[in-house]
Scaffold this active site. Structure first.
Site, PDB file in Angstrom:
ATOM      1  CG  ASP A  20     -12.820   7.443   2.143  1.00  0.00           C
ATOM      2  OD1 ASP A  20     -12.440   7.657   0.977  1.00  0.00           O
ATOM      3  OD2 ASP A  20     -13.218   6.327   2.524  1.00  0.00           O
ATOM      4  CB  SER A  77      -6.605  15.150  11.400  1.00  0.00           C
ATOM      5  OG  SER A  77      -6.204  16.465  11.687  1.00  0.00           O
ATOM      6  CG  HIS A 125      -4.436   7.703  -1.328  1.00  0.00           C
ATOM      7  ND1 HIS A 125      -3.936   6.556  -1.907  1.00  0.00           N
ATOM      8  CD2 HIS A 125      -5.004   7.306  -0.156  1.00  0.00           C
ATOM      9  CE1 HIS A 125      -4.189   5.515  -1.125  1.00  0.00           C
ATOM     10  NE2 HIS A 125      -4.837   5.950  -0.053  1.00  0.00           N
TER      11      HIS A 125
END
Length: 280
Positions: free
Chosen positions: A88, A246, A145
């Site tokens: 995200d 980050s 992911h």
């Protein structure tokens, strides 16, 4: 002088690592009154949506870091087609790798070789390939992911500074992603070599991977780990997580045809389709 440029400049003399480690101590605190206060304040400040969390009760987390790296409900992030967004956040920049250069922000490019810790041979694999940068803000889901299924071949820890990686800093600190502490993860995929770089930032207390646990902080030298025993991760599988926000930089040897609806600074979600690999 703009406030954004001032914010970037004042970061140069700050003891990045000391500040980050101190924040990390608070983030691992297990005192209920303190960790609950920190979590509630954070949710309110950044408008975190807890409805999609596997555990929606903020007080159920043992530490702030457990809350910050919370899992989502199984159906919260369905997987799209083709190349997947790894996290995200905001798709800050993406496109073709031109003469070893990637775009950080308008007016700022950085070297693939520098990003990979000075590995010229590895950088050459991505000549003519594609890249994408995803910035994770504090409110975002902070697990990373796999954009494609792949087999991990090498992990490289590269020491560096810990500048913030928000838009104010990426606009004004040259070579930012190749300056900051980072973890370079090399994979073999059906589309050829792929590298996923987890870039540290100010008050990021640690980076974790599913195959080796917590990686940073380490020593002040580049460290390489080869994987003779295959570590295979499927498309969409979790590969790691940030303890505070980050950026993920990913690069591919193949040419990606990015979705034409995407633009720099587009909000994206993990599992969203970013495009597919062209045949040319």
């Amino acid at each position: 002088m703009s406030l954004a440029k001032l914010f970037a400049l004042i970061q140069y003399p700050i003891p990045h690592h000391l500040l980050s480690r101190l924040v990390g101590k608070f983030a691992e605190c297990r005192q209920p009154w303190l960790k609950n206060a920190l979590i509630r304040a954070f949710i309110k400040r950044f408008k975190v949506d807890m409805h999609e969390a596997l555990e929606p009760d903020p007080t159920a987390y043992a530490t702030f870091n457990d809350f910050f790296t919370r899992a989502l409900k199984p159906d919260a992030r369905p997987l799209g087609d083709g190349l997947l967004c790894p996290a995200d956040g905001t798709l800050s920049q993406f496109g073709a790798i031109e003469a070893d250069r990637l775009l950080q922000a308008k007016g700022h490019r950085f070297s693939m070789e520098d990003l990979l810790g000075g590995d010229a041979k590895a950088a050459r694999r991505y000549t003519g390939g594609s890249y994408a940068n995803v910035y994770l803000s504090p409110k975002d889901y902070h697990r990373v992911h796999m954009p494609l299924a792949g087999t991990l071949t090498e992990m490289v820890y590269v020491p560096g500074r810990l500048f913030s990686v928000n838009s104010a800093t990426t606009d004004h600190v040259p070579n930012l992603f190749a300056r900051n502490e980072r973890l370079v993860c090399h994979f073999d995929t059906e589309q050829g070599p792929m590298v996923v770089v987890l870039v540290g930032a100010m008050i990021v207390a640690a980076i974790e991977t599913v195959w080796a646990g917590q990686i940073t902080p380490l020593s002040g030298q580049v460290q390489r780990v080869r994987f003779d025993t295959p570590v295979r991760l499927e498309r969409g599988a979790e590969m790691g997580r940030f303890k505070l926000g980050s950026t993920v930089v990913m690069a591919f040897a193949g040419k990606v045809d990015f979705d034409e609806t995407l633009a720099p600074k587009t909000t994206v979600t993990m599992g969203q389709s970013l495009g597919d690999f062209g045949i040319s």
